[in-house]
Design an enzyme around this catalytic site. Structure first.
Site, PDB file in Angstrom:
ATOM      1  N   CYS A   2       5.931  -3.697 -63.138  1.00  0.00           N
ATOM      2  CA  CYS A   2       4.232  -3.919 -63.931  1.00  0.00           C
ATOM      3  C   CYS A   2       3.261  -4.654 -62.297  1.00  0.00           C
ATOM      4  CB  CYS A   2       4.464  -5.019 -64.652  1.00  0.00           C
ATOM      5  SG  CYS A   2       5.285  -4.869 -65.887  1.00  0.00           S
ATOM      6  N   GLY A  28       1.382   0.384 -63.802  1.00  0.00           N
ATOM      7  CA  GLY A  28       2.300   0.031 -64.757  1.00  0.00           C
ATOM      8  C   GLY A  28       0.103   0.587 -65.984  1.00  0.00           C
ATOM      9  N   ASN A 101       7.618  -9.297 -63.522  1.00  0.00           N
ATOM     10  CA  ASN A 101       7.126  -8.090 -63.269  1.00  0.00           C
ATOM     11  C   ASN A 101       9.276  -7.876 -62.370  1.00  0.00           C
ATOM     12  OD1 ASN A 101       7.233  -5.375 -61.958  1.00  0.00           O
ATOM     13  ND2 ASN A 101       6.852  -5.854 -59.857  1.00  0.00           N
ATOM     14  N   GLY A 102       9.560  -6.718 -63.150  1.00  0.00           N
ATOM     15  CA  GLY A 102      11.245  -6.695 -63.330  1.00  0.00           C
ATOM     16  C   GLY A 102      11.989  -7.111 -63.830  1.00  0.00           C
ATOM     17  N   TYR A 258       7.381   5.578 -54.061  1.00  0.00           N
ATOM     18  CA  TYR A 258       6.847   6.022 -55.093  1.00  0.00           C
ATOM     19  C   TYR A 258       5.531   5.040 -55.320  1.00  0.00           C
ATOM     20  CZ  TYR A 258       5.641   7.754 -59.743  1.00  0.00           C
ATOM     21  OH  TYR A 258       4.831   7.796 -61.194  1.00  0.00           O
ATOM     22  N   THR A 304       1.324  10.544 -54.923  1.00  0.00           N
ATOM     23  CA  THR A 304       2.467   9.901 -53.838  1.00  0.00           C
ATOM     24  C   THR A 304       2.973  10.587 -52.356  1.00  0.00           C
ATOM     25  OG1 THR A 304       2.575   8.849 -55.958  1.00  0.00           O
ATOM     26  CG2 THR A 304       3.731   8.331 -54.452  1.00  0.00           C
ATOM     27  N   ASP A 366       7.661  16.430 -52.685  1.00  0.00           N
ATOM     28  CA  ASP A 366       7.247  15.605 -53.993  1.00  0.00           C
ATOM     29  C   ASP A 366       7.987  14.313 -52.855  1.00  0.00           C
ATOM     30  OD1 ASP A 366       6.508  14.292 -55.989  1.00  0.00           O
ATOM     31  OD2 ASP A 366       7.323  15.122 -58.101  1.00  0.00           O
ATOM     32  N   ASP A 367       7.253  13.207 -53.560  1.00  0.00           N
ATOM     33  CA  ASP A 367       8.180  12.091 -53.334  1.00  0.00           C
ATOM     34  C   ASP A 367      10.140  11.408 -53.543  1.00  0.00           C
ATOM     35  OD1 ASP A 367       8.300  10.225 -56.164  1.00  0.00           O
ATOM     36  OD2 ASP A 367       6.011  10.771 -55.871  1.00  0.00           O
TER      37      ASP A 367
END
Length: 502
Positions: A2, A28, A101-102, A258, A304, A366-367
């Site tokens: 988030c 998000g 966040n988390g 990312y 990314t 790609d990442d």
């Protein structure tokens, strides 16, 4: 994952919060919310959707006040119900709003404690509500009419004593100020900055990434330290304190792979430069494994991986080309809530430029590779566009283990590299050759940006969970609760409406 922002200013902050959330939208896309405080009155608007869709002019006019917090969400726990949009609110003590966040790894135990010991009711299955009520209970123990900075820090100390996991949070105490705090390992990111305004006044901002500060003209002061609380009172005074016992400093390395924007600084590390170094080290591995490679062109999978892919091409001495055009009105596929949505979105999101593929041996970059759904379809798109051979490079090592600290990788069975060799993954995604970054090289790419950080949280790659409380029983329960099938079942459940005001 988030995105958070909090501002204590000298004029209405709603527009600045809105603009900052658009900058953090990549963190998000499920829901967004803003809460402001105006002379002791709380104003709240939140709902499912992108920032631009959640907030209309009529909402912004109601969001008055010189301090406020904002949140953009994507679900790692619970459902996508509008009722789970943040900020969350409890009226006691003082009136508290939280943006989080988390993920708390002991959320179930805390929920039981809140009910049986703290006598608090939890209305959702979100650990964010648990975190808010833990903070509220700890602050209420002070029993003071007007909380001081010392009281706030004591409450945060109580949170750190009880909560485990990777988390950052912003809590607005109605009429008094905003406190931001970070888990004792510093797993999830949080920075703060300041801005001098007319009259010699100072405004402060707390946010998930430094780019949020840049967007509003705030100067980065520093990262919030692991276990630290930063409290800005309503008069604009800054207070800081470490509120936890010492623990290993281990920021999440997947932020650099990312999640974070390349123009951000995290824990003193430039995300952009870290990704450049990932490309360099991946090129070195390609040279070691295939010194006589026949790669004609390097093509990134936007967005990314662009930075790493460009540096990889430079070090290989191979052409770099943009072979995919991205539809910018489709969200990040990693954040799509279910596997079916991810499959559907890939071809809506990307279209191949045939002339960059026809008759060539292409190395797609790609990442990372998580579920494998996206890269499998993209490899097929490259073949349909006429590529002779399709090689695939991941700027990160194989993702083999669930994430428990706030990234949507809870189910090991849904990770394509779990219990599989790299050759088996190569066959499953349909590549002619697959190369992953080595974990020591990934760590070195980030570590070089800030040698003071000796350790990173790398559990998705090595299965080593820094908080020390994650076992197989926990992982099995997590997978049962949060795999795609469970998410689909919850999505079919009727959702409660979100509150527009409080």
């Amino acid at each position: 994952m988030c995105g958070l922002v909090g501002i204590v200013g000298n004029s209405d902050v709603a527009v600045s919060l809105y603009d900052t959330l658009t900058v953090l939208q990549h963190r998000g896309q499920d829901a967004a919310g803003i809460a402001t405080c105006d002379n002791g009155k709380l104003n709240l608007r939140k709902d499912n959707g992108l920032v631009k869709d959640v907030f209309r002019t009529r909402h912004m006019r109601r969001l008055t006040g010189k301090m406020g917090i904002g949140h953009v969400r994507y679900p790692t726990a619970g459902s996508s119900s509008p009722a789970l949009a943040q900020p969350f609110y409890v009226n006691s003590p003082y009136g508290l709003c939280l943006a989080h966040n988390g993920n708390l790894t002991n959320s179930a135990k805390l929920s039981e404690e809140l009910y049986s010991e703290d006598l608090r009711h939890i209305n959702t299955d979100s650990d964010s509500e648990v975190l808010l009520n833990i903070f509220a209970h700890e602050l209420q123990q002070v029993g003071r009419v007007a909380p001081t900075a010392e009281d706030v820090f004591q409450a945060v100390e109580g949170v750190h004593r009880r909560c485990r996991g990777g988390y950052v949070a912003l809590v607005m105490i109605t009429g008094y100020g905003i406190v931001g705090f970070r888990d004792k390992n510093g797993i999830r990111p949080l920075v703060f900055g300041k801005k001098e305004v007319a009259g010699g006044q100072t405004e402060y901002m707390l946010a998930s990434e430094s780019v949020a500060l840049d967007s509003q003209g705030f100067d980065l002061v520093r990262d919030v330290a692991p276990g630290e609380a930063v409290y800005i009172d309503s008069k604009g005074n800054l207070h800081t304190r470490i509120c936890s016992e010492p623990a290993p400093y281990a920021p999440c390395i997947f932020e650099h792979v990312y999640f974070a924007r390349p123009d951000s600084l995290m824990d003193g590390i430039s995300v952009y430069k870290a990704r450049l170094r990932m490309g360099e080290r991946l090129a070195d591995k390609v040279k070691r494994l295939r010194p006589d490679h026949d790669i004609d062109v390097v093509i990134p999978i936007p967005d990314t991986s662009r930075t790493s892919a460009l540096e990889l091409a430079n070090h290989l001495g191979v052409k770099y080309r943009e072979g995919f055009v991205k539809n910018r009105y489709i969200g990040r596929t990693f954040i799509m809530p279910g596997q079916s949505e991810r499959r559907k979105s890939v071809r809506q999101k990307l279209n191949a430029i045939e002339l960059e593929f026809r008759g060539k041996n292409v190395l797609l970059v790609d990442d990372s590779i998580v579920r494998g759904t996206t890269c499998r379809q993209i490899i097929q798109m490259a073949r349909e566009a006429g590529a002779r051979k399709v090689y695939f490079a991941s700027a990160a090592p194989p993702v083999r283990y669930p994430n428990v600290y706030g990234i949507d990788m809870p189910a090991a069975s849904e990770l394509i590299a779990h219990d599989r060799t790299e050759l088996q993954v190569q066959e499953l995604i349909g590549a002619d050759w697959l190369v992953f970054q080595d974990l020591p090289d990934l760590i070195a790419a980030a570590h070089e940006g800030n040698p003071k950080i000796k350790q990173f949280e790398c559990a998705v790659f090595n299965g080593e969970y820094i908080t020390g409380d994650v076992d197989q029983q926990y992982l099995k329960a997590l997978e049962a609760a949060r795999n795609d099938a469970a998410k689909k079942a919850r999505a079919n459940t009727k959702a409660e409406p979100a509150n527009d005001e409080a």
